[in-house]
Design a protein around this motif. Structure first.
Motif, PDB file in Angstrom:
ATOM      1  N   CYS A 104      -4.703   1.572  -3.303  1.00  0.00           N
ATOM      2  CA  CYS A 104      -4.750   2.967  -2.840  1.00  0.00           C
ATOM      3  C   CYS A 104      -6.143   3.263  -2.303  1.00  0.00           C
ATOM      4  CB  CYS A 104      -4.412   3.912  -3.988  1.00  0.00           C
ATOM      5  SG  CYS A 104      -2.840   3.546  -4.769  1.00  0.00           S
ATOM      6  N   ASP A 105      -6.448   2.730  -1.161  1.00  0.00           N
ATOM      7  CA  ASP A 105      -7.793   2.900  -0.610  1.00  0.00           C
ATOM      8  C   ASP A 105      -7.911   4.132   0.259  1.00  0.00           C
ATOM      9  OD1 ASP A 105      -8.473   0.477  -1.813  1.00  0.00           O
ATOM     10  OD2 ASP A 105      -7.711  -0.657  -0.091  1.00  0.00           O
ATOM     11  N   ASN A 106      -6.830   4.524   0.865  1.00  0.00           N
ATOM     12  CA  ASN A 106      -6.879   5.649   1.810  1.00  0.00           C
ATOM     13  C   ASN A 106      -5.567   6.411   1.716  1.00  0.00           C
ATOM     14  OD1 ASN A 106      -7.672   7.373   3.820  1.00  0.00           O
ATOM     15  ND2 ASN A 106      -7.471   5.885   5.481  1.00  0.00           N
ATOM     16  N   LEU A 107      -5.440   7.216   0.634  1.00  0.00           N
ATOM     17  CA  LEU A 107      -4.166   7.860   0.335  1.00  0.00           C
ATOM     18  C   LEU A 107      -3.813   8.931   1.365  1.00  0.00           C
ATOM     19  CD1 LEU A 107      -4.547   8.208  -3.510  1.00  0.00           C
ATOM     20  CD2 LEU A 107      -2.906   6.763  -2.311  1.00  0.00           C
ATOM     21  N   ARG A 108      -2.520   9.116   1.515  1.00  0.00           N
ATOM     22  CA  ARG A 108      -2.041  10.125   2.459  1.00  0.00           C
ATOM     23  C   ARG A 108      -2.418  11.520   1.938  1.00  0.00           C
ATOM     24  NH1 ARG A 108       2.734   7.869   4.944  1.00  0.00           N
ATOM     25  NH2 ARG A 108       2.772   9.829   6.061  1.00  0.00           N
ATOM     26  N   ASP A 109      -2.637  12.397   2.867  1.00  0.00           N
ATOM     27  CA  ASP A 109      -2.961  13.779   2.499  1.00  0.00           C
ATOM     28  C   ASP A 109      -2.227  14.761   3.399  1.00  0.00           C
ATOM     29  OD1 ASP A 109      -4.215  13.272   4.853  1.00  0.00           O
ATOM     30  OD2 ASP A 109      -6.256  13.608   4.110  1.00  0.00           O
ATOM     31  N   ASP A 110      -1.086  14.323   3.918  1.00  0.00           N
ATOM     32  CA  ASP A 110      -0.375  15.125   4.915  1.00  0.00           C
ATOM     33  C   ASP A 110       0.833  15.837   4.318  1.00  0.00           C
ATOM     34  OD1 ASP A 110       0.927  12.780   4.405  1.00  0.00           O
ATOM     35  OD2 ASP A 110       1.402  12.303   6.495  1.00  0.00           O
ATOM     36  N   LEU A 111       0.752  16.160   3.006  1.00  0.00           N
ATOM     37  CA  LEU A 111       1.846  16.874   2.358  1.00  0.00           C
ATOM     38  C   LEU A 111       1.311  18.124   1.687  1.00  0.00           C
ATOM     39  CD1 LEU A 111       3.614  13.802   0.784  1.00  0.00           C
ATOM     40  CD2 LEU A 111       4.541  15.195   2.613  1.00  0.00           C
ATOM     41  N   LYS A 120       6.577   8.910   3.803  1.00  0.00           N
ATOM     42  CA  LYS A 120       6.392  10.341   4.061  1.00  0.00           C
ATOM     43  C   LYS A 120       7.673  11.109   3.799  1.00  0.00           C
ATOM     44  CE  LYS A 120       4.707  13.704   7.379  1.00  0.00           C
ATOM     45  NZ  LYS A 120       4.117  13.943   8.717  1.00  0.00           N
ATOM     46  N   ALA A 121       8.813  10.550   4.255  1.00  0.00           N
ATOM     47  CA  ALA A 121      10.083  11.235   4.050  1.00  0.00           C
ATOM     48  C   ALA A 121      10.386  11.375   2.560  1.00  0.00           C
ATOM     49  CB  ALA A 121      11.200  10.462   4.759  1.00  0.00           C
ATOM     50  N   GLU A 122      10.127  10.337   1.779  1.00  0.00           N
ATOM     51  CA  GLU A 122      10.392  10.398   0.341  1.00  0.00           C
ATOM     52  C   GLU A 122       9.484  11.403  -0.333  1.00  0.00           C
ATOM     53  OE1 GLU A 122      10.764   7.354  -3.502  1.00  0.00           O
ATOM     54  OE2 GLU A 122       9.525   6.805  -1.772  1.00  0.00           O
ATOM     55  N   ARG A 156       0.859  -1.202   0.000  1.00  0.00           N
ATOM     56  CA  ARG A 156       0.000   0.000   0.000  1.00  0.00           C
ATOM     57  C   ARG A 156       0.888   1.241   0.000  1.00  0.00           C
ATOM     58  NH1 ARG A 156      -2.290  -4.001   3.045  1.00  0.00           N
ATOM     59  NH2 ARG A 156      -4.497  -4.465   2.651  1.00  0.00           N
ATOM     60  N   SER A 157       1.520   1.467  -1.131  1.00  0.00           N
ATOM     61  CA  SER A 157       2.408   2.633  -1.237  1.00  0.00           C
ATOM     62  C   SER A 157       1.608   3.917  -1.071  1.00  0.00           C
ATOM     63  CB  SER A 157       3.105   2.629  -2.590  1.00  0.00           C
ATOM     64  OG  SER A 157       3.843   1.439  -2.766  1.00  0.00           O
ATOM     65  N   PHE A 158       2.129   4.815  -0.267  1.00  0.00           N
ATOM     66  CA  PHE A 158       1.559   6.155  -0.044  1.00  0.00           C
ATOM     67  C   PHE A 158       0.162   6.115   0.572  1.00  0.00           C
ATOM     68  CE2 PHE A 158       3.843   6.240  -4.260  1.00  0.00           C
ATOM     69  CZ  PHE A 158       5.074   6.549  -3.709  1.00  0.00           C
ATOM     70  N   ASP A 159      -0.176   4.995   1.182  1.00  0.00           N
ATOM     71  CA  ASP A 159      -1.493   4.856   1.793  1.00  0.00           C
ATOM     72  C   ASP A 159      -1.374   5.066   3.297  1.00  0.00           C
ATOM     73  OD1 ASP A 159      -4.321   3.710   0.851  1.00  0.00           O
ATOM     74  OD2 ASP A 159      -3.923   3.020   2.884  1.00  0.00           O
ATOM     75  N   LYS A 160      -2.441   5.578   3.870  1.00  0.00           N
ATOM     76  CA  LYS A 160      -2.433   5.778   5.322  1.00  0.00           C
ATOM     77  C   LYS A 160      -2.350   4.442   6.063  1.00  0.00           C
ATOM     78  CE  LYS A 160      -5.086  10.077   5.258  1.00  0.00           C
ATOM     79  NZ  LYS A 160      -6.366  10.733   5.658  1.00  0.00           N
ATOM     80  N   ASN A 161      -2.833   3.406   5.439  1.00  0.00           N
ATOM     81  CA  ASN A 161      -2.806   2.074   6.073  1.00  0.00           C
ATOM     82  C   ASN A 161      -1.617   1.242   5.600  1.00  0.00           C
ATOM     83  OD1 ASN A 161      -5.296   2.638   7.348  1.00  0.00           O
ATOM     84  ND2 ASN A 161      -6.393   2.070   5.482  1.00  0.00           N
TER      85      ASN A 161
END
Length: 2025
Positions: free
Chosen positions: A378-385, A321-323, A227-232
């Motif tokens: 990608c069910d729950n993508l990150r949004d912290d950027l 996140k770092a990447e 789950r790349s870039f996913d919150k989970n």
């Protein structure tokens, strides 16, 4: 490095650009890039658990993996890899070869064209499991391990195959390896080092261990979803890939996927975490940002121009996140259009070294399709950027169109490397109409086999024709590809409906042989109307025709019309025929030339030689067409007669004879064909005549001109003139051109050498010699007929049937263009390589975007499978063997406590057989005890002893084939036999079917039976079984020192006279023991440094003999005194030669040994007190001799070999209590007659009763000593030589052991009978002795009895005949040699086999020479009372005495006191002749017989004797004068007052008895009541003896006494006349090695290496039987004889440790918590360790871990090591694991519990748990249970060590002596260093000083151990630091009880808690910890040894749920083994 700006035009820049032109690869579930594309764009997750490479159910092993297919397949032959190399090659290396070819093929390049070119090969890989497999596991003898599996060969093998000259290197940069490979290739191409490069990456995961290691570095997904870039995000999935890119300069590329703009990598370093470097994908965003900024600066590209970033996307939340932060800052700053971000890892998982090229391949596929493939999961993508929030960064969640501009690939490795690649798209629109062709498309294809070709052809047929794709294929296959054994072609066309149709197709095997190619040019007759119409569609042909047309146009001819006109009359004009044929041949020749088809030879028929001239280069096209024109013009202009030509079906030689003179043979076509020419009328008649005769004949069109005959001679001058005008400069004909117009014998003439006007004129005027010329065509030639029609095909096929004939055209074919393409295809099939692209419009390279990929079309020859080190468990097999571990504490084995034999609790033989039964059933995959079995040939050797503090370990092994079994106990055999299946209730298996009749009737109650057993030292109860045909061996009595008797005696401490050493040592040791309050005293003896020997003999036995004394005895050399530092621990020092000043006597009462025995009476007999111990021989009172016979008073008795074997235990007695020795004697009868004789046994006695038939009078010349040597030896010799076999003079006799008694007797007899005697001796001295004794013996007749050389001696001296009689006493191989020495019809008589029960196999081969074999036993004459044999022997010996050959033998005579010495001498074979006992010398003290046998009356008073004041009226009822002994036995001391009163009454009664009262004894069980009475009576000079004796218990698992030993002790005490005696059980000897040395009569050296064997200690082989019997009878240990001498000192020490149980040692201080240090650093730091239990006989392999199983999860204490639990776990009925805390960092108990709980939840899928906490682990286990209950689990918690407060109190008690933290720290350092170094740490005492801080102390410890231990300094520091921190966490832990739903089992060890900490214990209550009732157990062991307590495992098993116990009962416990450990598939 950055590309330098280049001068020149953009076109030049483009030419030098570095591009990717080909790609290939294997991906999960993908055979090729096309399959990979389908997976990407169909959104399929190829990472599955299906078809996993291993069955390895372990929580740390990835069960979901991406697997590339076909690893076991490889086309070795194509790549020139031989079989042995191929089998050792790494799968990656094999597949990289195939993928390299596919990548080159995909680029439209022929791989053979790269040979010798500057092509680099760069392969990235990081870990090879095959390399480890080949190097370290496989027992390979091929010698190709390095060549096959070395990673450098990944690249080198490709370079070798291609024969390229560029760099070839394998790169390992972890996950960035393949990107670095591309970077190196990019740099090399920029520098000009290479023109092209193959860049590859490879990563496989074949073995589960790899994923375990990887999981401990990075987070791996458990469900196979990345789950790349996913919150989970929960980690990446483990995957595989093998991929290759072909990189070229743009100017060389046939295809361009993308341009490589720039590539770079760098090591960024590790991120330092709390516990050290953080391995994995995490990068500090700032450092990654800096790297990317520098990259784009060097690339001179603005990051905003990048449209898409293919990121690493490791699915590790922190790393993702770092990447993304770095990407955001670099690419999204001031960006307007969105940046798309994706990761191939989400699609196919983590491919390690190949991940970079996987990412690039995904981007290249995007360039081709215009769509970026979507990320998966990608069910729950990150949004912290920030970039995501602004919308300038978007994740590709669906296939995304993009502009095919710049794309970036970001790659990260787990080892700290960053890598980046910038690509630029190369878009070229596709236009299928751009390259239209008028003719169908011919595609020639080669492949590895026919099916490979068909695969490509079928693919081409399935789609619309793509000229660019076909152009790539043309470019590839225009040259041969080595190794392609299949060829094919297809001709494709497109219908009006745009459908692809097949015009022609063929595929077949290609033998890779190119045959000679001949062009055949036909002549007149091949023309036909419209013959060039379709051919004109071929551009090359059309150009040639147009050129010829222009040449003829001035001549008024329309050539194009001539060849295309459908008018059939157009060729009535002979001129048209000539120019038409020539033009078509020119056109066809041009086509062949353009295709690159060059003939080896050229041949023409008639005018066809013009075509030959053109093909040979002698004529130009213009000259050729004009020459043809001239030929036609002359034919038209010259007047000829009306002629005709006809074809005849006969050869020249035949037809010439049949033709009239007017007719000429114009053409010699073949042996079956000719063309005739002549006048028309004559020709007509001749044709008709031939036809009438059935001969083929037919006129041919010739325009009425009789060509090639005398009839056209007039045309010659004109033709010559015209041709000279055309051919102005003749050109020499080449050797290729075979002339048909000039005979071969004239080829050297000028006319034949040039293609001149004269040559071609000659051609017209003279016959055509085609038949003669065609004879030069080889049989394997390929003939291509170049003509408008295949005119000569019929002739060629008949004449040259073995040749291949291919016409280029065919009259009447609907499409001669297609026909010609088919002919070209056929040429390709025959091995020629036409450049087919020449026939079609030229394609402009590189091909357009979207041109189909080609790599996937390759089909390899994969018929053979190759080895792959894939982990498999299918070859696991159940062995017919099982290990059992049990203890008397186990609930199911508790009954064994009742099995006490000879005072020892032993394991019953029946239980051992039950174990065999169970093993047998399980080996057949049946349930235990569910099959009926039969035991046969069972040998029971020893019953292993059961211990209270140690388990019994049995090993049962079976032979599946024959059922032979063996039961052993820790390597020592217990039983063996045969087991087999048996039908129930089948009487045929019964050995005794009929019951045995017994008229004696006796009724016994149950208790009576067990009392009878008890009196015979059997203390047990059992059920009933039927046992048949059993042979019993009498057990020997207990060892003499089983009970020790001491008398209370006064002894001065410093006597004036010297005291016996033994007595003195007893006294001194008792003084020390009484005055030192210690459980064990320490004794040192100071020995001198010269002799290094102890001065106190037998000190160990004395220590064991002193009551209540436990001592440790050591020696110390005088020269080491100053170095010795442990003086404060010594209690006693024995020093020799000290000055002593004795004044007065200072003494006391001490218990000293009783050694006196009564003097011997007149009748004694020699017996063994202990069978197996020769030293236990003693003289006892002999019974009265009764029965018939003559009484003889024995003077001398002989000792024989069977006596030795019985005394040593090698041969058993029928009744060991009636053992006796000796058979022959000499003495005097009651009448005074001197006699000698034989008895059955017991001759070593004072008096015997002998059979008169076996008595002989002693000759007057002999004394009785002489006489005693004769009877047995000569009786046995005559028994063998005269009774069992008849001795005749002249026989050859072999007598073994010639110096022995039997040997001397037999030699004497045989020599007297004039026999040829051979004998053997053991040494030279015995040989000399025999020569002196028997001078007649020959030197070469005396051999060595210790080796096989005697056999050569006998056979050599007898010339191979052998001996008629052999007296044998040797064993084993020597016996076989003896049998071989036996003559035909001879006999071997074995004299020792019957007595020793030797197991010997007499081979059937020995019967082939009528040999006989007999085993004899002289004692058999007594068994059957054989009077006949007795009398016969009497006569024979008497006769021998009379004749002088029966004479006295040599002997050694011993006194009775030296009987044991005599036995030992005989046992060692150091005697010559007989060994005698002189019975007339003084006989030592003897033991008396049982009273009843002497007629003594016994009166018993039993009931209620001591419960009241008894008056003993029995003494009043008897006459006082008849009472000689009074014995009071007290067994109950509860009523002491009544006992004392009753004893006073008894004393009073006894005083009234007169002097006949000899014995008054009070016998008390373990109490001193009665001692005063005896002392008072002794002071009054009255008989009295007080005897204190241990309790007699019928069921005691400890030491107990047998009744016989008790009676012996009482007897000795009474006879000693001492007032007070005490009997106690002697401590068992703990010096097994010393005992063995004593028995073997050798001296044990002070220092003996552990590897020293008994053989090296010079133990003689003759002592082996004695040692075997001794170990069996005393210690219940059995060794085969052939292994005893190989026993090492170390093995004996191990046995000693096994047979002597040790008490738990109480520890103090830190030793309570830390007892050992693991030597294996990796094992010590492994989080989970599996321990062996009953369910798995060895430590559980990781592949055996089953998450569905229930485990006992063990939590260790502060020591944190698994080793402490091995004893506890080995008897558990469920698997067990230990969770080990980390060493590198300290964590509090709550954190540890949280981490362990998470680990446990990962391990199991069940809702039930079993936790066992030990010591501080109890606290962690309770915390874990609380956490697990929150997750819905319940279970059982075993608290081993107490409750938390109790554990803390234990810690405080043990650490109380350390006043502050500094003291504790220093003691921890000292203690841990002691454990690490396994020695004292005095050397470290001064290491610390007060100012040192804790880190400094740690460093000081690590420094001090450098070079002294094998551990790393870091490991040492971590051990010490963790010890301190863990103790601190335990002490600081705040106990907060939580009531659990789970059950608590409390196992309390013996507590040693100080009073000041009792309050901590009292405030704790068990019920605070569970809602369920607490179960408590009290252990015998202290805390430090609690895990060693046998009760622990029993308690755990007791509280397992029923399902687990039932499963255990059903489980097959047999051992398992792997047929292959790491097998190849």
């Amino acid at each position: 490095m950055s590309p330098k700006p280049q001068d020149g035009s953009p076109a030049e820049l483009l030419d030098n650009a570095i591009v990717i032109s080909g790609m290939a690869g294997l991906y999960p579930e993908s055979q090729n890039v096309k399959d990979f594309r389908d997976i990407l764009y169909n959104k399929v997750n190829p990472v599955t658990s299906k078809d996993c490479r291993w069955k390895y159910d372990h929580p740390e092993v990835a069960q979901y993996t991406g697997k590339v297919p076909g690893l076991d397949l490889f086309d070795a032959q194509f790549f020139k890899v031989h079989y042995r190399l191929g089998n050792t090659m790494d799968s990656m290396s094999r597949k990289l070869l195939e993928q390299s070819f596919e990548a080159i093929y995909d680029a439209g390049v022929n791989s053979d064209q790269l040979s010798g070119k500057k092509v680099g090969v760069y392969v990235g890989s990081c870990f090879s499991e095959t390399e480890k497999y080949v190097f370290y596991i496989t027992n390979s003898k091929t010698g190709f391990g390095i060549m096959g599996s070395s990673k450098t060969m990944f690249a080198n093998r490709i370079s070798y195959w291609l024969n390229t000259k560029g760099p070839s290197m394998s790169i390992d940069q972890s996950c960035c390896s393949s990107v670095l490979a591309l970077e190196l290739a990019y740099q090399a191409m920029n520098r000009g080092d290479v023109d092209a490069a193959l860049v590859g990456g490879a990563s496989l995961c074949l073995l589960p261990q790899s994923s375990v290691h990887l999981r401990r570095v990075v987070l791996l997904s458990r469900d196979g979803k990345t789950r790349s870039f996913d919150k989970n995000a929960c980690g990446c999935a483990k995957s595989e890939a093998i991929n290759v890119l072909f990189v070229q300069k743009a100017k060389d590329a046939r295809r361009i996927y993308a341009e490589v703009v720039y590539a770079k990598s760098e090591f960024s370093g590790f991120v330092n975490g709390q516990n050290g470097p953080k391995y994995g994908f995490y990068r500090e965003p700032e450092k990654l940002e800096s790297f990317l900024n520098q990259f784009y600066k060097e690339a001179q590209v603005d990051p905003k121009e990048v449209q898409y970033v293919e990121a690493a996307g490791s699915a590790t939340p922190e790393a993702d996140k770092a990447e993304l932060e770095a990407i955001d800052k670099v690419f999204c700053k001031n960006r307007s259009d969105p940046l798309h971000v994706g990761s191939v890892m989400s699609n196919i998982g983590y491919g390690e070294a190949a991940s970079g090229i996987s990412s690039i391949t995904k981007v290249l596929l995007g360039y081709e399709s215009g769509l970026l493939a979507s990320n998966l999961h990608c069910d729950n993508l990150r949004d912290d950027l920030e970039g995501i929030e602004k919308g300038v960064m978007r994740f590709v969640t669906d296939h995304q169109p993009f502009g095919r501009g710049y794309t970036a690939i970001n790659n990260l490795s787990v080892t700290g490397v960053n890598a980046h690649v910038l690509l630029k798209g190369h878009y070229k629109p596709k236009n299928l109409n751009r390259y239209k062709s008028n003719i169908p498309h011919l595609v020639t294809i080669s492949g590895r086999q026919q099916s490979s070709v068909e695969k490509i052809l079928n693919d081409l047929k399935s789609r619309p024709i793509d000229p660019e794709e076909i152009a790539l294929l043309h470019n590839i296959h225009q040259n041969k590809i080595s190794g392609h054994m299949g060829r094919g072609y297809v001709i494709l066309d497109t219908t009006e409906r745009k459908e692809t149709v097949t015009v022609a197709e063929k595929a077949d095997y290609f033998d890779d042989v190119t045959n000679p190619l001949w062009f055949v040019y036909s002549g007149m007759g091949s023309q036909w109307a419209g013959m060039g119409t379709e051919l004109m569609r071929i551009p090359v042909f059309a150009i040639a025709i147009q050129r010829c047309h222009e040449i003829l146009k001035p001549k008024g001819l329309d050539l194009i019309n001539i060849i295309t006109s459908p008018d059939k009359k157009i060729f009535d004009n002979i001129l048209h025929s000539f120019v038409g044929i020539a033009a078509v041949q020119i056109g066809l020749t041009d086509v062949l030339t353009e295709l690159g088809i060059v003939p080896d030879k050229i041949i023409g028929h008639s005018v066809g030689e013009l075509g030959c001239a053109y093909a040979d280069g002698c004529l130009t096209a213009e000259e050729t067409i004009l020459s043809a024109y001239s030929r036609g013009l002359v034919s038209v202009q010259t007047p000829f007669i009306k002629g005709s030509m006809a074809a005849v079906g006969l050869g020249y030689s035949q037809v010439a004879k049949m033709c009239p003179p007017e007719v000429e043979i114009a053409c010699h076509n073949s042996s079956e064909s000719a063309t005739i020419s002549g006048p028309a009328d004559i020709m007509q008649e001749l044709v008709a005549s031939f036809t009438a005769k059935g001969i083929f004949a037919k006129e041919v069109p010739c325009s009425n001109i009789a060509y090639h005959s005398r009839y056209i001679a007039n045309a010659g001058p004109a033709l010559l003139k015209y041709l000279k005008e055309v051919i102005k400069t003749p050109v020499a004909r080449s050797s290729r051109w075979v002339s048909t117009s000039i005979p071969q014998d004239k080829w050297d003439e000028p006319l034949a050498k040039y293609s001149s006007a004269e040559y071609h004129t000659n051609n017209l005027l003279n016959p055509v010699l085609f038949e003669e010329a065609s004879a030069l065509i080889p049989a394997n030639a390929v003939l291509v007929e170049v003509a408008p029609h295949g005119l000569l095909q019929a002739i060629l096929k008949r004449a040259l049937s073995s040749c291949v004939n291919i016409p280029l055209t065919n009259r009447g074919h609907k499409d001669n263009a297609a026909f010609m393409l088919d002919a070209i295809g056929k040429l390709y099939m025959k091995g020629y390589n036409p450049k087919v692209q020449a026939l079609y419009p030229k394609v402009e390279f590189p091909v357009s975007t979207g041109t189909p990929m080609l790599g996937h079309l390759i089909e390899w020859e994969h018929s053979e499978k190759w080895s792959v080190p894939v982990y498999v468990t299918a070859l696991k097999k159940t062995a017919a063997a099982c290990n059992f571990a049990l203890s008397v504490h186990d609930d199911e084995h508790n009954y064994l406590r009742g099995h006490v034999v000879k005072g020892k609790n032993v394991y019953p033989y029946s239980a051992a057989l039950m174990a065999v039964w169970d093993t047998f059933a399980m080996s057949l995959n049946n349930k235990r005890k569910c099959v009926s079995v039969q035991f046969k040939d069972v040998h029971l050797f020893v019953q292993p002893k059961l211990y209270d503090k140690r388990p019994l370990k049995l090993s049962v092994t079976l032979h599946k084939g024959n059922g032979v079994f063996e039961v052993s106990n820790e390597g020592m055999i217990v039983a063996k036999g045969v087991i087999s299946l048996s039908e129930k209730s089948n009487d045929i298996y019964r050995l005794l079917v009929h019951p045995i009749k017994n008229d004696d009737k006796i009724t016994l109650k149950t208790e009576d039976i067990y009392k009878l057993l008890y009196t015979r030292d059997y203390n047990y109860r059992c059920g009933g079984v039927i046992v048949e045909n059993v042979k019993f061996r009498e057990l020997s009595v207990l060892k003499n020192n089983g009970i020790s008797l001491k008398a209370l005696q006064f002894a001065p401490h410093f006597p004036k006279d010297r005291t016996d050493e033994t007595v003195a040592l007893h006294i001194y040791l008792q003084i020390v023991n009484e005055n030192i309050n210690k459980d064990e005293i320490s004794i040192f003896e100071c020995i001198d440094d010269v002799t290094r020997e102890s001065k106190f003999n037998g000190i160990h036995k004395i220590i064991e003999d002193v009551p209540k004394l436990r001592a440790k005895y050591s020696v110390l050399r005088e020269d080491k005194l100053q170095e010795f530092a442990d003086w404060h621990n010594i209690d006693v020092i024995f020093v020799n030669n000290l000055y002593s000043n004795e004044k007065g006597e200072w003494g006391g009462l001490y218990y000293l040994p009783i050694n006196e025995l009564p003097k011997a009476n007149n009748n004694v007999i020699l017996q063994s007190a202990q069978i197996g111990d020769i030293n236990s021989l003693e003289w006892v009172e002999a019974p009265e001799v009764t029965g018939p016979g003559i009484n003889v008073n024995v003077h001398y008795a002989g000792v024989n070999d069977i006596d030795i074997k019985r005394a040593s235990g090698e041969v058993s007695y029928a009744n060991v209590n009636k053992n006796y020795y000796g058979m022959d004697f000499s003495g005097v009868t009651d009448n005074g007659v001197r006699v000698m004789g034989l008895v059955k046994g017991g001759a070593i006695t004072s008096r015997v009763k002998a059979n008169s038939n076996l008595l002989w009078p002693v000759p007057d010349t002999w004394n009785l000593e002489d006489a005693a040597t004769v009877p047995l030896a000569y009786a046995q010799a005559f028994y063998c030589l005269a009774i069992k076999q008849k001795l005749f003079p002249g026989m050859n006799i072999l007598i073994h052991g010639g110096t022995g008694a039997l040997g001397q007797a037999a030699i004497s007899i045989c020599l007297a009978h004039n026999c040829e005697v051979f004998t053997t001796v053991s040494d030279k001295s015995k040989k000399h002795f025999l020569k002196r004794l028997f001078p007649k013996l020959k030197d070469d007749h005396i051999g060595n009895s210790r080796d096989v050389t005697f056999g050569d001696m006998v056979l050599s001296c007898t010339q191979g005949y052998g001996c008629d009689i052999i007296l044998n006493c040797v064993k084993g191989e020597l016996k076989n040699i003896s049998i071989k020495c036996c003559a035909p019809s001879g006999i071997v008589i074995d004299t020792g086999m019957v007595q020793t029960n030797e197991d010997f196999s007499y081979g059937m081969y020995n019967m082939t020479k009528s040999r006989s074999f007999a085993a004899v036993d002289i004692s058999s004459i007594f068994k059957y009372n054989n009077e006949t044999d007795m009398k016969h022997l009497q006569v024979l010996i008497s006769e021998g005495i009379a004749r002088g050959y029966v004479r006295p033998l040599t002997r050694l005579t011993f006194a009775p006191s030296d009987a044991a010495r005599a036995f030992r001498l005989l046992a060692a074979s150091r005697h010559r002749g007989r060994v005698l006992i002189d019975m007339k010398q003084n006989i030592p003290n003897t033991k008396t017989r049982v009273w009843e046998k002497k007629g003594v009356h016994i009166e018993l008073t039993i009931e209620s004797v001591w419960e009241k004041n008894v008056t003993f009226n029995t003494l009043d009822d008897n006459s006082p004068s008849e009472v000689e002994g009074i014995y009071a036995i007290i067994t109950n001391n509860n009523n002491s007052e009544n006992i004392i009163s009753s004893l006073d009454n008894l004393d009073a009664k006894a005083r009234k008895i007169d002097s006949k009262l000899k014995y008054f004894a009070v016998i008390n069980e373990n109490h001193m009541i009665g001692e005063n009475i005896c002392l008072v009576r002794r002071n009054c000079n009255l008989p009295a003896t007080f005897i204190k004796i241990p309790l007699l218990k019928q069921n005691d698992n400890g030491q107990s006494l047998s009744t016989k030993n008790v009676f012996d002790a009482i007897e000795r005490a009474i006879l000693s006349k001492k007032a007070t005696t005490i009997a106690h059980i002697s401590s068992p000897s703990t010096h097994l090695l010393q005992e063995i040395c004593t028995l073997a009569e050798i001296k044990l050296p002070e220092v003996a290496d552990d590897d020293t064997t008994l053989n090296q200690l010079r133990v003689e082989s003759s002592k082996v039987s004695i040692l075997q019997a001794y170990l069996r009878d005393q210690y219940d240990i059995w060794f085969e004889k052939d292994t005893i001498l190989d026993l090492t000192v170390q093995k004996l020490r191990e046995i000693q440790e096994m047979i002597f149980e040790k008490d738990f040692v109480r520890t103090k201080g830190l030793a309570t918590f830390y007892s050992s240090v693991d030597r294996d650093e990796l094992l010590a730091t492994t989080e989970i360790n599996f321990l062996p239990t009953l369910t798995n006989s060895s430590a559980m392999a990781h592949n055996e871990f089953d998450a569905s199983q229930v485990f006992l999860c063990t939590v260790p204490g502060v020591e944190g090591n698994h080793a402490r639990f091995s004893v506890l776990c080995e008897r558990l009925k469920l698997p067990a694991l230990v969770l080990q805390p980390p060493l590198g960092y300290a964590e509090d108990l709550h954190t540890m519990a949280q981490r362990f709980a998470e680990k446990f939840l990962q391990l199991t899928e069940l809702k039930k748990f079993y936790l066992l906490g030990y010591e501080s682990g109890v606290i962690v286990a309770l915390e874990m249970a609380a956490i697990l209950e929150k997750h819905g689990l319940t279970g059982v918690v075993f608290c081993l060590g107490g409750l938390p407060n109790e554990i803390q109190a234990q810690f405080e008690t043990q650490l109380i002596e350390y006043k502050d933290e500094d003291a504790l720290q220093e003691e921890i350092c000292r203690h841990m260093m002691t454990l690490i170094t396994e020695s004292k740490t005095e050397m470290f005492e001064n290491m610390f000083h007060k100012a040192m801080a804790w880190p400094e102390k740690l460093n000081a410890c690590a420094r001090s151990l450098l070079g002294k231990v094998e551990h790393s300094a870091e490991y040492t520091k971590e051990l010490i630091e963790s010890a301190y921190s863990r103790i601190a966490h335990v002490r600081n832990y705040v106990v907060e009880p939580k009531k659990l739903k789970s059950k608590l089992i409390l196992l309390r060890p013996k507590m040693d808690i100080s009073d000041e900490f009792q309050g901590m214990v009292e405030k704790d209550s068990p019920q605070n910890y569970s809602e369920q009732p607490i179960v408590e157990y009290q252990l015998d062991a202290p805390l430090a040894n609690a895990t060693q307590d046998m009760r622990c495992a029993a308690i755990v098993n007791r509280h397992l749920e029923e399902g687990i116990l039932k499963a255990f009962e059903q489980k097959n416990l047999c051992k398992t083994y792997f047929l292959t450990q790491d097998s190849s598939v």
